[in-house]
Design a protein around this motif. Structure first.
Motif, PDB file in Angstrom:
ATOM      1  N   ALA A 126       0.974  -1.485   0.038  1.00  0.00           N
ATOM      2  CA  ALA A 126      -0.282  -0.186  -0.062  1.00  0.00           C
ATOM      3  C   ALA A 126       0.926   1.294  -0.108  1.00  0.00           C
ATOM      4  O   ALA A 126       0.652   2.233  -1.115  1.00  0.00           O
ATOM      5  CB  ALA A 126      -0.917  -0.078   1.150  1.00  0.00           C
ATOM      6  N   ASP A 262      -2.765  -1.377   4.483  1.00  0.00           N
ATOM      7  CA  ASP A 262      -2.081  -3.028   4.421  1.00  0.00           C
ATOM      8  C   ASP A 262      -2.411  -3.302   6.028  1.00  0.00           C
ATOM      9  O   ASP A 262      -3.519  -4.505   5.601  1.00  0.00           O
ATOM     10  CB  ASP A 262      -0.625  -1.909   4.693  1.00  0.00           C
ATOM     11  N   PRO A 265      -7.813  -2.642   4.986  1.00  0.00           N
ATOM     12  CA  PRO A 265      -8.051  -1.794   3.398  1.00  0.00           C
ATOM     13  C   PRO A 265     -10.071  -2.369   3.768  1.00  0.00           C
ATOM     14  O   PRO A 265     -10.363  -1.047   3.077  1.00  0.00           O
ATOM     15  CB  PRO A 265      -7.527  -3.522   3.060  1.00  0.00           C
ATOM     16  N   ALA A 310      -6.851   2.269  -1.451  1.00  0.00           N
ATOM     17  CA  ALA A 310      -7.088   1.100  -1.608  1.00  0.00           C
ATOM     18  C   ALA A 310      -7.640   0.008  -2.366  1.00  0.00           C
ATOM     19  O   ALA A 310      -7.038  -1.163  -2.045  1.00  0.00           O
ATOM     20  CB  ALA A 310      -7.502   1.506   0.035  1.00  0.00           C
ATOM     21  N   THR A 313      -4.693  -1.529  -3.776  1.00  0.00           N
ATOM     22  CA  THR A 313      -3.858  -2.530  -2.786  1.00  0.00           C
ATOM     23  C   THR A 313      -5.119  -3.820  -3.080  1.00  0.00           C
ATOM     24  O   THR A 313      -4.660  -5.328  -3.422  1.00  0.00           O
ATOM     25  CB  THR A 313      -3.976  -1.748  -1.823  1.00  0.00           C
TER      26      THR A 313
END
Length: 397
Positions: A126, A262, A265, A310, A313
């Motif tokens: 992230a 990370d 999320p 987000a 990721t």
């Protein structure tokens, strides 16, 4: 974080300036090339279409290229088409340069994301994503308002020349900082294997949600200049300020998301999307009030880019066995929204619904994205119950 990751963010800054700067130049381009405002808005959509088509194709091609060579090649093409765009007096040629420039940008993004993640390591995905995406937000803070100011002072072509010039030091920094070979040196999965991994329903639904979120963002952002000048009542000199506010919010949002996504999320995505939907509706209702409009532009920039980081990721999390293509599909989904949003906003404007109409379209798109997130949550719960049932020991007889 390795220095090379920040260099990738610098290069993305130059390209992000080009991608977003048209939001402050639409009226100038439309007047100079004798096209409608909606047609000028399609230049943003054309760039996004090139990104959508280019991301998977260039990612496949880039699988076998040394990272640094690929990055420099894509950046060189990007500079060349901006020189052509600055010189042309034809709307058709300008439209073509936006598509070709987008293909080069898509290739750069596909290679840059996988390079940044490999250099940063699995536990800082992230943060690495936030640094690369942060180049776009810095473009919103500095590059896009500067482009709008250049357009106001010397015409829109000056902004195109500026993008080409800023890309040169980015190329020099890439040559010095990015390793020449593949950063991880690990064997890669086959292309067909990665494509099969990307066909998972939860991943596809996540990509759809990402496209809807970005569609909402770009729908309003592409027509922010006419909104603030013809509804809010600001003069043309205020346009760079409003764009800078959106960029400041974007930078704050992507930075915060890089620190939180990370670990949490789901919270970042769920709360961010809910607030985005409410914020677009609030902006549509209060666009005629300068203080409210400025505050909401700042807030929506933070929410849009924080949530987007987000979601990117999350795509890598859902496709650990498709490292090369996951980033390209995330880039494509991002730009499906970037292409669809301005197009839908242009339709609303063309239908005579007023300059607030694109903001209402953004609110509607966010409602659809929330519905997709709810479906993801339901599917996640179902998967969790299935796994729990499989792990539960059978009752003794």
């Amino acid at each position: 974080m390795p220095f090379a990751v920040y260099v990738l963010g610098l290069a993305v800054f130059a390209q992000g300036t080009s991608e977003f700067m048209l939001s402050g130049l639409l009226s100038s381009i439309a007047g100079d090339l004798h096209v409608s405002l909606a047609a000028a808005g399609l230049l943003t959509s054309a760039f996004a279409v090139g990104m959508v088509a280019g991301a998977p194709l260039t990612a496949l091609a880039g699988r076998t290229w040394p990272r640094r060579r690929a990055l420099l090649l894509f950046l060189g093409v990007f500079v060349a088409v901006h020189v052509v765009g600055a010189l042309t007096s034809s709307y058709g040629v300008l439209l073509a340069t936006r598509v070709v420039g987008a293909l080069a940008n898509a290739g750069f993004w596909a290679v840059a994301l996988v390079t940044a993640l490999a250099l940063a390591g699995p536990h800082r995905r992230a943060r690495a994503t936030a640094v690369v995406v942060g180049g776009v937000t810095v473009a919103c803070v500095v590059g896009v308002p500067a482009g709008a100011l250049l357009g106001e002072l010397w015409g829109w072509r000056a902004a195109f020349w500026a993008v080409a010039l800023v890309s040169v030091p980015a190329a020099v920094a890439l040559l010095a900082a990015v390793p020449g070979g593949r950063p991880d040196g690990a064997p890669q999965a086959g292309a067909r294997s990665e494509l099969r991994a990307l066909a998972r329903p939860r991943l596809l639904l996540t990509l759809l949600v990402m496209a809807l979120v970005q569609g909402a963002t770009f729908c309003t952002f592409s027509y922010l200049e006419p909104l603030v000048t013809r509804v809010t009542g600001f003069g043309a000199g205020w346009v760079p300020v409003v764009l800078a506010l959106f960029g400041v919010g974007s930078f704050a949002g992507v930075t915060l998301a890089g620190r939180l996504a990370d670990a949490r999320p789901d919270a970042v995505i769920g709360l961010g999307m809910t607030a985005l939907a409410a914020g677009w509706a609030a902006l549509a209702l209060t666009a005629g009030h300068p203080a409210a409009a400025l505050a909401l532009v700042l807030l929506q920039g933070a929410l849009a880019f924080g949530t987007g980081t987000a979601l990117i990721t999350r795509v890598f999390h859902l496709a650990p066995d498709a490292p090369t293509m996951a980033g390209s599909f995330a880039t494509a989904a991002f730009n499906v929204g970037a292409a669809t949003g301005p197009w839908l906003g242009g339709l609303a404007l063309g239908a005579g619904l007023g300059f607030r109409a694109p903001v209402w379209v953004s609110a509607l798109l966010m409602c659809l994205a929330l519905a997709g997130t709810a479906a993801l949550s339901v599917s996640s719960d179902a998967v969790g119950r299935t796994l729990s049932a499989r792990r539960r020991p059978a009752p003794e007889r």
